[in-house]
Design an enzyme around this catalytic site. Structure first.
Site, mmCIF file in Angstrom:
data_model
loop_
_atom_site.group_PDB
_atom_site.id
_atom_site.type_symbol
_atom_site.label_atom_id
_atom_site.label_comp_id
_atom_site.label_asym_id
_atom_site.label_seq_id
_atom_site.Cartn_x
_atom_site.Cartn_y
_atom_site.Cartn_z
ATOM 1 C CB ALA A 134 -0.930 -0.001 1.215
ATOM 2 C CB ALA A 135 3.994 2.246 1.597
ATOM 3 C CB SER A 138 -1.331 7.145 -4.570
ATOM 4 O OG SER A 138 -0.884 5.944 -5.136
ATOM 5 C CB CYS A 256 4.137 1.381 -12.544
ATOM 6 S SG CYS A 256 5.496 1.203 -11.391
#
Ligand SMILES: C[S@@+](CC[C@H](N)C(=O)[O-])C[C@H]1O[C@@H](n2cnc3c(N)ncnc32)[C@H](O)[C@@H]1O
Length: 336
Positions: A134-135, A138, A256
């Site tokens: 999660a860090a 966003s 990504c």
């Protein structure tokens, strides 16, 4: 004499090695994955995506924030397919990040492709939600915004420093429905089997989608050798996420990067090992509202460089780097 000359010539040619720069190697790899000429790949990675923001609905009415931003001189264009999301046409990220409104959490600066996973998973307040990696938060803040601070989210990460950043971001954003946990995502499936309705696995990856070739030393972190260890971690994480998912639950796998083995390969690995894992079409990406981005989107590929992936992966999407969005990959999986 003649013979000697010819053998000398052959020797010289043999010793003449062709040297490729790191940029040559990167571009030819990207061109091959994206099935475009290298010149087009160069163009893609030489563009910076527009500045986009998500207005925080947890601290005040979004309209009030929009009015304040406009008063400040921001020219905003609403993103059709996502609530409270705007392109800021006349300011870049650093201009916006230096404003008091940003520092107080009234809006989040986030690339459009990075907003896709939470928008697609779109949880409701009666569902248990896990954000496995999660860090800095966003996507967790976006999930909390969608839930209007209701329901419950567990935001996990394995990096101590990034966890601190995550906590700060959640506090700044006024998030109240989230429990932060520090630990390896690989362990969650064994501990909480069948527990979550919705899981977001925004996996650690080789990050090719973020590369901007006009930036300073753009390929300093890029190394093909990173892919294999990443794939090992991603496989363990997706196994664990699928185990932690309830029957009927939804798992979003995103990265990504553009590497097929980290994307289609990881999804194929899950499908091959679990007959109850089903890939689903992604309605939002297929929708009319999203069609303006069509030229920057490709379906997942079923073969690359001699490796075959499940034909099902054509339901996944690769977002190409462009002036609109950064490079990204996304898959929607349900547990039958
Ligand atoms: C792509 S980043 C996540 C970005 C985040 N979802 C966001 O939108 O702000 C990947 C994260 O995975 C975390 N990570 C790496 N290995 C992990 C593991 N084994 N278990 C859980 N988290 C891990 C990293 O610390 C990093 O924060």
């Amino acid at each position: 004499m003649k013979k000697n000359k010819r053998s000398n010539y052959k020797q010289v040619q043999k010793n003449k090695k062709k040297y490729y720069t790191k940029l040559d190697v990167f571009l030819s790899r990207m061109a091959s994955i994206l099935k475009v000429p290298t010149g087009v790949a160069l163009d893609m990675f030489s563009q910076r995506a527009v500045t986009t923001i998500r207005i925080n609905n947890l601290l005040q009415n979004p309209q009030h924030t929009i009015d304040q931003l406009k008063k400040m001189g921001a020219v905003l264009k609403q993103v059709e397919w996502l609530k409270d999301t705007y392109v800021v046409e006349n300011m870049d990220k650093s201009d916006l990040a230096s404003t008091v409104m940003y520092k107080e959490g009234y809006f989040y600066i986030q690339n459009l492709s990075s907003m896709l996973p939470a928008a697609i998973i779109s949880p409701t307040s009666n569902e248990k939600v896990l954000d496995m990696c999660a860090a800095p938060g966003s996507k967790t803040t976006q999930l909390a915004s969608i839930l209007n601070n209701k329901g419950s989210i567990v935001a996990n990460d394995a990096d101590k420093h990034r966890i601190e950043k995550l906590k700060d971001v959640l506090e700044m954003f006024g998030v109240k429905n989230t429990t932060v946990r520090y630990g390896a995502g690989e362990a969650i499936g064994g501990r909480e089997e069948g527990h979550y309705d919705k899981i977001l696995l925004d996996a650690p990856c080789s990050g090719e989608g973020l590369i901007y070739l006009k930036g300073e030393k753009p390929l300093r972190f890029w190394n093909i050798k990173k892919v294999k260890p990443m794939v090992n971690t991603q496989r363990k994480l997706i196994e664990s996420a699928f185990k932690a998912l309830k029957k009927g639950g939804t798992l979003i796998y995103s990265t990504c990067t553009l590497e097929p083995d980290e994307n289609e390969g990881v999804v194929t690995y899950l499908l091959d090992n679990h007959s109850n894992a089903d890939l689903e079409e992604i309605e939002l990406i297929n929708s009319e509202k999203f069609s303006s981005h069509k030229k920057h989107i490709k379906r997942g590929i079923i073969e690359w460089n001699g490796t075959l992936y499940s034909p099902e992966v054509s339901k996944t999407y690769r977002i190409l780097p462009s002036g609109e969005m950064m490079g990204f990959f996304i898959a929607k999986i349900v547990k039958k």
